[in-house]
Write a protein that holds these residues in place. Sequence first.
Motif, PDB file in Angstrom:
ATOM      1  N   ASN A 129       0.120  -1.057  12.439  1.00 28.80           N
ATOM      2  CA  ASN A 129      -0.818  -0.050  11.945  1.00 28.80           C
ATOM      3  C   ASN A 129      -2.118  -0.651  11.439  1.00 28.80           C
ATOM      4  O   ASN A 129      -2.930   0.058  10.825  1.00 28.80           O
ATOM      5  CB  ASN A 129      -0.187   0.760  10.810  1.00 28.80           C
ATOM      6  CG  ASN A 129       0.549   1.990  11.281  1.00 28.80           C
ATOM      7  OD1 ASN A 129       1.657   2.252  10.861  1.00 28.80           O
ATOM      8  ND2 ASN A 129      -0.052   2.754  12.195  1.00 28.80           N
ATOM      9  N   ASN A 130      -2.336  -1.915  11.661  1.00 29.36           N
ATOM     10  CA  ASN A 130      -3.575  -2.541  11.216  1.00 29.36           C
ATOM     11  C   ASN A 130      -4.749  -1.991  12.027  1.00 29.36           C
ATOM     12  O   ASN A 130      -4.810  -2.188  13.244  1.00 29.36           O
ATOM     13  CB  ASN A 130      -3.478  -4.061  11.373  1.00 29.36           C
ATOM     14  CG  ASN A 130      -2.425  -4.663  10.461  1.00 29.36           C
ATOM     15  OD1 ASN A 130      -2.351  -4.326   9.283  1.00 29.36           O
ATOM     16  ND2 ASN A 130      -1.606  -5.550  11.001  1.00 29.36           N
ATOM     17  N   VAL A 140       4.098   2.578  10.208  1.00 30.19           N
ATOM     18  CA  VAL A 140       4.958   1.463   9.827  1.00 30.19           C
ATOM     19  C   VAL A 140       5.627   1.750   8.485  1.00 30.19           C
ATOM     20  O   VAL A 140       5.011   2.241   7.552  1.00 30.19           O
ATOM     21  CB  VAL A 140       4.142   0.152   9.758  1.00 30.19           C
ATOM     22  CG1 VAL A 140       3.077   0.186   8.668  1.00 30.19           C
ATOM     23  CG2 VAL A 140       5.059  -1.054   9.569  1.00 30.19           C
ATOM     24  N   GLY A 141       6.944   1.483   8.410  1.00 30.67           N
ATOM     25  CA  GLY A 141       7.684   1.675   7.171  1.00 30.67           C
ATOM     26  C   GLY A 141       8.146   3.084   6.909  1.00 30.67           C
ATOM     27  O   GLY A 141       8.833   3.333   5.913  1.00 30.67           O
ATOM     28  N   SER A 142       7.807   4.020   7.785  1.00 32.44           N
ATOM     29  CA  SER A 142       8.296   5.389   7.609  1.00 32.44           C
ATOM     30  C   SER A 142       9.775   5.465   7.975  1.00 32.44           C
ATOM     31  O   SER A 142      10.289   4.644   8.740  1.00 32.44           O
ATOM     32  CB  SER A 142       7.503   6.363   8.491  1.00 32.44           C
ATOM     33  OG  SER A 142       7.702   6.071   9.861  1.00 32.44           O
ATOM     34  N   ALA A 151       3.416   3.110   0.607  1.00 30.21           N
ATOM     35  CA  ALA A 151       2.266   2.220   0.796  1.00 30.21           C
ATOM     36  C   ALA A 151       2.327   1.635   2.191  1.00 30.21           C
ATOM     37  O   ALA A 151       3.384   1.616   2.831  1.00 30.21           O
ATOM     38  CB  ALA A 151       2.278   1.100  -0.251  1.00 30.21           C
ATOM     39  N   MET A 152       1.186   1.167   2.704  1.00 34.68           N
ATOM     40  CA  MET A 152       1.120   0.427   3.952  1.00 34.68           C
ATOM     41  C   MET A 152       0.962  -1.039   3.577  1.00 34.68           C
ATOM     42  O   MET A 152      -0.105  -1.463   3.134  1.00 34.68           O
ATOM     43  CB  MET A 152      -0.045   0.906   4.819  1.00 34.68           C
ATOM     44  CG  MET A 152       0.142   0.608   6.316  1.00 34.68           C
ATOM     45  SD  MET A 152       0.129  -1.135   6.789  1.00 34.68           S
ATOM     46  CE  MET A 152      -1.602  -1.363   7.128  1.00 34.68           C
ATOM     47  N   GLY A 190       7.717  -7.337  -0.111  1.00 36.22           N
ATOM     48  CA  GLY A 190       7.743  -7.334  -1.566  1.00 36.22           C
ATOM     49  C   GLY A 190       7.244  -6.055  -2.209  1.00 36.22           C
ATOM     50  O   GLY A 190       7.248  -5.952  -3.445  1.00 36.22           O
ATOM     51  N   VAL A 191       6.855  -5.066  -1.408  1.00 31.43           N
ATOM     52  CA  VAL A 191       6.307  -3.808  -1.921  1.00 31.43           C
ATOM     53  C   VAL A 191       7.294  -2.677  -1.638  1.00 31.43           C
ATOM     54  O   VAL A 191       7.736  -2.494  -0.487  1.00 31.43           O
ATOM     55  CB  VAL A 191       4.944  -3.484  -1.266  1.00 31.43           C
ATOM     56  CG1 VAL A 191       4.413  -2.140  -1.756  1.00 31.43           C
ATOM     57  CG2 VAL A 191       3.937  -4.592  -1.545  1.00 31.43           C
ATOM     58  N   LEU A 192       7.661  -1.904  -2.664  1.00 28.83           N
ATOM     59  CA  LEU A 192       8.549  -0.768  -2.476  1.00 28.83           C
ATOM     60  C   LEU A 192       7.828   0.321  -1.686  1.00 28.83           C
ATOM     61  O   LEU A 192       6.806   0.843  -2.119  1.00 28.83           O
ATOM     62  CB  LEU A 192       8.984  -0.213  -3.835  1.00 28.83           C
ATOM     63  CG  LEU A 192       9.918   0.999  -3.796  1.00 28.83           C
ATOM     64  CD1 LEU A 192      11.270   0.632  -3.203  1.00 28.83           C
ATOM     65  CD2 LEU A 192      10.075   1.600  -5.191  1.00 28.83           C
ATOM     66  N   ILE A 193       8.391   0.677  -0.514  1.00 27.75           N
ATOM     67  CA  ILE A 193       7.742   1.701   0.312  1.00 27.75           C
ATOM     68  C   ILE A 193       8.629   2.919   0.564  1.00 27.75           C
ATOM     69  O   ILE A 193       8.128   3.980   0.936  1.00 27.75           O
ATOM     70  CB  ILE A 193       7.243   1.130   1.654  1.00 27.75           C
ATOM     71  CG1 ILE A 193       8.411   0.616   2.501  1.00 27.75           C
ATOM     72  CG2 ILE A 193       6.203   0.040   1.423  1.00 27.75           C
ATOM     73  CD1 ILE A 193       8.023   0.335   3.938  1.00 27.75           C
TER      74      ILE A 193
END
Length: 241
Positions: A129-130, A140-142, A151-152, A190-193
Amino acid sequence: MLGFGIGLSAQEVEPKDPEATEVYEPVPPKVVPGSNGAPPSDAIVLFDGSSLDAWISSADSTAAKWHLNQDGSMTVKDKTGNIETKQAFGSIQLHIEWRSPAEVQMSGQNRANSGVFLQGLYEVQVLDNNDNNTYVNGQVGSIYKQSVPLAMASVPSGEWNTYDVIYHAPKFSRGGNLKKPATITVIHNGVLIQDHFEVEGPSEYIGWPTYQPHGKRPLILQDHRDNSRVSYRNIWVRELD
């Protein structure tokens, strides 16, 4: 003896001694954490770069046909189909690393599209998704077509991403009715998505998700059949049930 998280009723007298609220059993099992990216001591290693022996083709259960790379990764072999684990799982902790190709091709849902299907049914989306917008419940991450990520958190195209997933399988009654939906938590680099999202049913491209009763099932990695060139490495799980 008091259990963890169990409060006192209005009729009970609050304990006066510290020992009255101390619990000594059951003793949690000891797990040795991995170091330098290695899995913990109780992990089931599904891919360490040495072979594809833990995987088969989802289409016909023959040997997985994806590319095995010298750098310890594997890459989707276009139009060979999804691959899945030989072993079936219920609730798991999953660690998986993935990389979109540095050479950007196409756009939208056709740019480095793959997916991680928990129990072969519930998809955590993999996508580049960049500088590449798409519908947010498919980015991404869905949890595909169900939950927009918080978050992305992707790294630049061509670098390695990490998904750490806590997945609890759905529960069904003896009659096949849903008693408790599946839940998914995802930490991306490292990021909660995804925060304990209650899954509505299997991931569907068209239409509404609808649960059907099932037991343990394999983990699936997707070939999107559009020359995605997505790579994976360092895949392991810890069984939670």
